[in-house]
Scaffold this motif. Structure first.
Motif, PDB file in Angstrom:
ATOM      1  N   CYS A 167     -23.209  27.100  36.507  1.00 11.08           N
ATOM      2  CA  CYS A 167     -22.943  26.219  35.368  1.00 11.08           C
ATOM      3  C   CYS A 167     -22.195  26.973  34.275  1.00 11.08           C
ATOM      4  O   CYS A 167     -22.149  28.203  34.271  1.00 11.08           O
ATOM      5  N   THR A 168     -21.637  26.208  33.349  1.00 13.27           N
ATOM      6  CA  THR A 168     -21.059  26.760  32.124  1.00 13.27           C
ATOM      7  C   THR A 168     -21.676  26.040  30.929  1.00 13.27           C
ATOM      8  O   THR A 168     -22.217  24.937  31.063  1.00 13.27           O
ATOM      9  N   ALA A 169     -21.578  26.670  29.762  1.00  8.31           N
ATOM     10  CA  ALA A 169     -22.116  26.068  28.542  1.00  8.31           C
ATOM     11  C   ALA A 169     -21.365  26.619  27.346  1.00  8.31           C
ATOM     12  O   ALA A 169     -20.764  27.707  27.414  1.00  8.31           O
ATOM     13  N   HIS A 170     -21.388  25.868  26.241  1.00  5.44           N
ATOM     14  CA  HIS A 170     -20.787  26.320  24.984  1.00  5.44           C
ATOM     15  C   HIS A 170     -21.886  26.811  24.054  1.00  5.44           C
ATOM     16  O   HIS A 170     -22.876  26.099  23.814  1.00  5.44           O
ATOM     17  N   ALA A 171     -21.733  28.025  23.548  1.00  8.46           N
ATOM     18  CA  ALA A 171     -22.716  28.587  22.624  1.00  8.46           C
ATOM     19  C   ALA A 171     -22.458  28.086  21.217  1.00  8.46           C
ATOM     20  O   ALA A 171     -21.301  28.013  20.761  1.00  8.46           O
ATOM     21  N   VAL A 172     -23.543  27.755  20.512  1.00  3.64           N
ATOM     22  CA  VAL A 172     -23.430  27.290  19.134  1.00  3.64           C
ATOM     23  C   VAL A 172     -23.021  28.432  18.219  1.00  3.64           C
ATOM     24  O   VAL A 172     -22.239  28.251  17.279  1.00  3.64           O
ATOM     25  N   GLY A 173     -23.529  29.622  18.467  1.00  2.00           N
ATOM     26  CA  GLY A 173     -23.180  30.813  17.693  1.00  2.00           C
ATOM     27  C   GLY A 173     -23.051  32.009  18.618  1.00  2.00           C
ATOM     28  O   GLY A 173     -23.305  31.917  19.820  1.00  2.00           O
ATOM     29  N   ASP A 174     -22.662  33.165  18.050  1.00  2.00           N
ATOM     30  CA  ASP A 174     -22.453  34.333  18.895  1.00  2.00           C
ATOM     31  C   ASP A 174     -23.415  35.487  18.622  1.00  2.00           C
ATOM     32  O   ASP A 174     -23.303  36.557  19.220  1.00  2.00           O
ATOM     33  N   GLU A 175     -24.391  35.279  17.731  1.00  2.00           N
ATOM     34  CA  GLU A 175     -25.344  36.355  17.448  1.00  2.00           C
ATOM     35  C   GLU A 175     -26.362  36.426  18.583  1.00  2.00           C
ATOM     36  O   GLU A 175     -26.999  35.428  18.939  1.00  2.00           O
ATOM     37  N   LEU A 176     -26.528  37.637  19.160  1.00  3.57           N
ATOM     38  CA  LEU A 176     -27.381  37.810  20.329  1.00  3.57           C
ATOM     39  C   LEU A 176     -28.709  38.463  19.948  1.00  3.57           C
ATOM     40  O   LEU A 176     -28.745  39.374  19.121  1.00  3.57           O
TER      41      LEU A 176
END
Length: 281
Positions: free
Chosen positions: A223-232
């Motif tokens: 699957c693929t997904a879009h992240a809301v933010g990039d802080e891990l």
């Protein structure tokens, strides 16, 4: 369409209608064109070209199906001495034989590990040409299990999230993955695993492709997904590290650049197909 993952494809005609007829299966095994997979140390044996090796059937209870009309059989293999040899074999396996390799390995390993009834604990017997086991005590019938696993790429502003597990070779990064839990949709599993392992929230989960993974019996659901933010926020009990990689870094890694930002997963892993699909999109 994404590149077809290794182990995918139609394989052979599984001939489901013949499985319930023991005499029909016995007749198939007696045919001159019948053949059975050769096993060595818990793995199907390969020739120098990576093709499966075959012999005449003898006492091979697993009916795999029909290959161009010819009956194919296998046996329940012994446990491998070293599970690392299973992965080493994948680098040699010919893609045309990969679907049959996966079916034979998963089916054989399931029989070796499920000799007793989960309902009453009594011994079970192989039936339906090896595609189920029946308990002689309580009559329960058990079928080969498949464990669903989501494996996913998260994207944010044109960058790709990849992680590495402790057992990976130095420098290797791959897609994050995890088992689907009871009562959970694929979309929910993707979102949960990405949040648990990398601390990110995602939207727009999309299915890409799937891959049977016979170690021991998983179905990898890409699957693929879009992240809301990039802080891990990395779960260090699951991952050594996780990072965002630019499209240029991903392209360099897949092209075999002499000094890549990371070592990509091997071509037989669905993660490789997912990353290439993302790069080509």
């Amino acid at each position: 369409m994404p590149p077809e993952p290794f182990f995918s494809g139609n394989g052979i005609d599984r001939a489901d209608l013949l499985r319930a007829d023991p005499q029909a299966i016995a007749d198939l095994a007696a045919r001159a064109d019948a053949r059975a997979i050769v096993w060595v140390d818990g793995l199907p044996q390969l020739d120098p070209a990576g093709r499966l090796q075959w012999r005449a059937p003898s006492d091979d209870p697993l009916f795999l199906g029909l290959d161009d009309g010819g009956p194919c059989f296998s046996t329940v293999p012994a446990a491998p001495h070293d599970y690392r040899t299973q992965f080493a074999a994948l680098g040699l396996l010919h893609p045309d034989d990969a679907p049959l390799f996966a079916a034979a390995l998963s089916l054989g390993n399931w029989h070796r590990r499920h000799r007793f009834c989960a309902n009453c604990g009594a011994s079970t017997a192989l039936v339906r040409g090896g595609w189920s086991r029946r308990c002689g005590a309580c009559g329960a019938e058990h079928f080969p299990r498949v464990d669903p696993v989501v494996i996913m790429l998260a994207e944010h502003d044109g960058r790709l999230l990849l992680g590495r597990q402790p057992q990976y070779p130095p420098g290797r990064y791959s897609a994050l993955a995890g088992f689907v839990e009871v009562g959970e949709t694929l979309e929910a599993a993707v979102a949960r695993e990405l949040h648990e392992e990398a601390g990110i929230a995602v939207t727009h989960v999309r299915y890409v492709a799937s891959q049977p993974w016979p170690f021991p019996s998983s179905l990898m659901i890409g699957c693929t997904a879009h992240a809301v933010g990039d802080e891990l926020t990395i779960d260090r009990t699951e991952l050594d590290d996780a990072r965002w990689f630019t499209r240029a870094e991903v392209a360099a890694a897949l092209s075999g650049d002499a000094d890549p930002a990371f070592l990509p997963p091997p071509p037989f892993a669905i993660a490789h197909s997912l990353i290439r699909h993302w790069l080509d999109a």
